[in-house]
Write a protein that holds these residues in place. Structure first.
Motif, mmCIF file in Angstrom:
data_model
loop_
_atom_site.group_PDB
_atom_site.id
_atom_site.type_symbol
_atom_site.label_atom_id
_atom_site.label_comp_id
_atom_site.label_asym_id
_atom_site.label_seq_id
_atom_site.Cartn_x
_atom_site.Cartn_y
_atom_site.Cartn_z
ATOM 1 N N THR A 272 13.016 10.403 7.390
ATOM 2 C CA THR A 272 13.618 9.282 8.106
ATOM 3 C C THR A 272 12.732 8.045 8.055
ATOM 4 O O THR A 272 11.520 8.128 7.833
ATOM 5 N N LYS B 171 25.198 -1.666 9.227
ATOM 6 C CA LYS B 171 25.800 -1.076 8.023
ATOM 7 C C LYS B 171 24.989 -1.424 6.778
ATOM 8 O O LYS B 171 24.745 -0.557 5.914
ATOM 9 N N ASN C 280 21.665 0.548 6.830
ATOM 10 C CA ASN C 280 21.903 1.957 6.511
ATOM 11 C C ASN C 280 22.090 2.135 5.012
ATOM 12 O O ASN C 280 21.538 3.068 4.411
ATOM 13 N N GLU D 256 19.365 4.221 2.720
ATOM 14 C CA GLU D 256 19.858 5.474 2.145
ATOM 15 C C GLU D 256 20.066 5.379 0.635
ATOM 16 O O GLU D 256 19.670 6.288 -0.107
ATOM 17 N N GLN E 287 16.730 8.392 5.293
ATOM 18 C CA GLN E 287 17.720 8.250 6.360
ATOM 19 C C GLN E 287 17.179 7.287 7.409
ATOM 20 O O GLN E 287 16.046 7.438 7.873
ATOM 21 N N ARG E 288 18.001 6.309 7.783
ATOM 22 C CA ARG E 288 17.551 5.325 8.766
ATOM 23 C C ARG E 288 17.844 5.807 10.180
ATOM 24 O O ARG E 288 18.971 6.207 10.483
ATOM 25 N N GLN F 291 18.819 5.198 13.869
ATOM 26 C CA GLN F 291 19.726 4.155 14.345
ATOM 27 C C GLN F 291 19.179 3.389 15.551
ATOM 28 O O GLN F 291 19.515 2.228 15.752
#
Length: 448
Positions: free
Chosen positions: A199, A223, A226, A230, A236-237, A239
């Motif tokens: 992450t 969006k 992300n 990715e 993986q970001r 949130q």
């Protein structure tokens, strides 16, 4: 003194550098700069692809080349800039702005590092380098060791061996099965490791895209971020973040490696003990010395070195996994210096694995000693006899075998055979009991 293998303070960069120098591609300051450059360039190109500004194909190609061809000279140039900025990430930004000058895109300079804080770069660059090391070196290395143990287990699958619980003779086992215990444990932990995602944090100064949103309020920055993290970076970001990534998953990786290392410590100690019991001899090499005083010695140094390095690695992994997820409010700087050390326990761990593999390659099975131990411990079939007698509803079989065997200096085959002969059971059961020996009383295990 000049820095070389003899003057380095850390044995990783000194005594063991030849074995571990490949890790500089992931964990050196040069590597950190390289991955920072990659992130900055990928973000710059991402913004261009999303039509924030126009970037010519040739300019994109030249920037890609800066990342792919990043050299030690480039790193030195960044270091020189840092001498003025006193800020390592800002130095990367200025370096890349100079590259834009060279490729005829000077008017696009301010899109470098647009809306970002340093941790948007660090908390993507470091996970990228960590992921690369884990996937290209660490996981293949531990999987290779697991496979090596499986091969040895199959080779020694039918070697009956006296087991020991509490250090005392216990129901026999097989050498192959005992090695499969470690092979399965490693396999299970690798599976757990691979389920933890890599992450990253990417969201501006305090994680809310404040600067991005005020400059382009109509854009869906969540969006966009992300997609960038990715698709462009392969991570993986998270949130919801502060200024920094919370490091929970990185800590999970550290804890996974620590558990694997504990398994390897257990393996080292067992093999060391088997060597001390003379179950294994060790191959010798011409010119090598086992002791400065005792010429006969062939010490199990590979397993001892491995155990020592695993201990050092686990001490650091313990600190990393406990410290990194803890930060005051939206961030403090304690993670920065700590993160620079994540390659150290990896180095100690890989060094230990190399030592274990070297030690395993030296092992020579001493079947004579293993068989002698079985022959000298007929008391271990007492469990088998009393269990069959239970099946036959024989009165107090456990107590009878306890009276025969417990605390006795030696129980021989004759002692067991005479005891069976005295039992008030039919001849078929006596024949069944007399067929049980320390060599064949090994139970069953799954196929391997």
């Amino acid at each position: 003194m000049e820095l070389n293998n003899l003057t380095a303070i850390s044995p990783i960069d000194g005594r063991y550098r030849k074995q571990l120098s490949f890790l500089e591609e992931y964990f050196s300051e040069y590597a950190l700069m390289k991955y920072r450059v990659i992130v900055e360039i990928e973000y710059f190109i991402f913004l261009a692809d999303k039509k924030f500004f126009k970037l010519l194909p040739k300019q994109k190609q030249l920037l890609k080349k800066v990342a792919t061809d990043f050299s030690l000279d480039d790193a030195q140039q960044i270091k020189q800039i840092e001498a003025t900025t006193n800020h390592d990430v800002k130095a990367v930004e200025y370096f890349l702005k100079e590259q834009l000058d060279k490729c005829g895109a000077a008017e696009l300079k301010e899109w470098i590092h647009f809306g970002l804080t340093s941790q948007d770069i660090n908390n993507t660059a470091i996970p990228m380098s960590w992921k690369a090391c884990m996937e290209h070196d660490y996981l293949p290395t531990i999987i290779n060791l697991q496979q090596k143990l499986t091969q040895l287990a199959r080779q020694w699958k039918h070697v009956s061996m006296l087991a020991r619980t509490h250090g005392q003779p216990a129901s026999p086992t097989t050498l192959g099965k005992e090695l499969m215990v470690f092979a399965e444990r490693l396999e299970n932990q690798v599976q757990l490791f691979t389920h933890v995602p890599y992450t990253a944090k990417f969201g501006g100064a305090t994680g809310n895209f404040n600067a991005h949103a005020v400059a382009f309020p109509g854009k869906d920055w969540v969006k966009l971020a992300n997609a960038f993290v990715e698709n462009s970076l392969g991570l993986q970001r998270v949130q919801f973040s502060t200024q920094i990534e919370h490091y929970d998953n990185l800590a999970a990786h550290f804890d996974s490696i620590k558990r694997i290392n504990n398994i390897l410590v257990d393996l080292c100690r067992d093999i060391w003990t088997y060597i001390s019991m003379d179950y294994f001899k060790q191959k010798t090499k011409a010119g090598e010395v086992g002791s400065s005083a005792m010429p006969h010695k062939v010490n199990p140094i590979d397993f001892e070195n491995a155990e020592g390095n695993l201990g050092v690695a686990n001490a650091l992994l313990e600190h990393l996994s406990a410290k990194l997820p803890v930060s005051r409010l939206q961030r403090d700087l304690t993670d920065s210096t700590v993160l620079r050390n994540i390659g150290v326990p990896v180095a100690n761990t890989l060094l230990a694995i190399k030592s274990i593999e070297k030690g395993l390659d030296k092992l020579l099975l001493n079947e004579v000693k293993i068989k002698d131990d079985l022959d000298n411990n007929w008391a271990v079939v007492a469990e088998a006899i009393q269990t069959v007698l239970r099946r036959e509803n024989y009165p107090q079989p456990y107590e009878a075998l306890k009276e025969l065997t417990r605390g006795k200096a030696s129980i021989t085959k004759d002692d067991i055979q005479q005891f069976i002969g005295s039992l008030k059971v039919n001849s078929t059961v006596k024949k069944e009991l007399k067929a049980i020996t320390p060599h064949n009383y090994i139970g069953v295990t799954p196929g391997f």
